[in-house]
Design an enzyme around this catalytic site. Structure first.
Site, short mmCIF file in Angstrom:
data_model
loop_
_atom_site.label_atom_id
_atom_site.label_comp_id
_atom_site.label_asym_id
_atom_site.label_seq_id
_atom_site.Cartn_x
_atom_site.Cartn_y
_atom_site.Cartn_z
CB SER A 125 -9.79 6.32 -22.00
OG SER A 125 -10.72 6.17 -23.04
CG HIS A 238 -8.89 1.57 -24.78
ND1 HIS A 238 -8.24 2.74 -25.14
CD2 HIS A 238 -9.78 1.94 -23.81
CE1 HIS A 238 -8.70 3.75 -24.42
NE2 HIS A 238 -9.62 3.29 -23.61
#
Length: 262
Positions: A125, A238
């Protein structure tokens, strides 16, 4: 000196073959905290710099995740970044805190269990930007892996309305008001200096960090003639399901070990 460990104590480990330590180390004169996970068996291992995502209490380092990587034959170090976990300073969202990542790289290179020419950087991330920035500043990085990683900080501002207040506070304004500050935090603009091979891992349904970040990173690296490998997963967001996560960790650690020693 940056990367010097000035204090550490043993932390409970979920794995019988892995030691875990809570570490205080130096970065730009600040005492910064981090976690170190290392195999108990004596040997010489690859180093693995784990760069977390999020900010403050969001996206904190999880010890089981570090142990998962260490169990594949790595000494893993994960900075908490300045201002977190009792460390000094203030986190800067891929600004000055990138030096905490760089100092973590030096810590691993000097670790007695680590081959100094085989230290890899991994960013998840927001940690993707941290890994790329650190790799641009460091000499002798063996490889860089970016999983669901931020590559363009301005794009993050526009696609994540929930982060805009934080980003304006930390960075100093909007991309329209201070574009140079966003450009400074965006590794895409500085990749000419990158020497390490890059692995990009991204779920195409990712709503936290859009697939566009991965596409822009891959495209720019190819334009510059840099070695890049991309694994895209059309069905994932994600966060990968547990089985796919384990399989991808296995693949990426194997990829790292195949990279030439620096």
């Amino acid at each position: 000196m940056d990367g010097d460990i000035i204090d550490q104590y043993r932390f409970p480990s979920p794995h019988p073959g892995i030691d875990v330590f809570f570490v205080t180390y130096m970065s730009q004169g600040l005492k910064v905290k981090g976690f170190l996970a290392a195999p108990k068996r004596k040997g010489v291992y690859d180093g693995f710099l784990y760069l977390r995502g999020g900010i403050k209490n969001v996206g904190q380092v999880r010890v089981p995740r570090l142990v998962q990587f260490a169990s594949h034959g790595f000494v893993v170090f994960a900075p908490l970044y300045r201002g977190n976990g009792g460390g000094e300073g203030n986190e800067d969202f891929a600004g000055e805190d990138r030096y905490d990542a760089l100092a973590g790289f030096h810590l691993l290179r000097r670790h007695p269990l680590v081959h100094p020419g085989r230290v890899h950087m991994f960013g998840f991330s927001r940690g993707g930007a941290m890994a790329l920035h650190a790799a641009l500043m460091a000499e002798g990085v063996c490889s860089v892996a970016v999983w669901g990683g931020v590559a363009d900080m301005e794009l993050t501002y526009w696609e994540r309305p929930d982060l805009r207040r934080m980003m304006k506070r930390v960075i100093g304004g909007t991309p329209n008001k201070c574009p140079e500050r966003y450009r400074h935090r965006t590794p895409l603009y500085h990749l000419e200096r990158l020497k390490a091979p890059v692995l990009i891992i991204h779920g195409e349904r990712d709503e936290n960090v859009s697939i566009e970040h991965a596409w822009r990173l891959e495209r720019r690296l190819k334009q510059l003639g840099k070695p890049v490998t991309a694994w895209y997963f059309p069905e994932f967001t994600h966060y990968f399901p547990p089985q796919a996560n384990r399989e991808t960790v296995q693949r990426l650690t194997e990829w790292m070990k195949q990279q030439p020693t620096m």
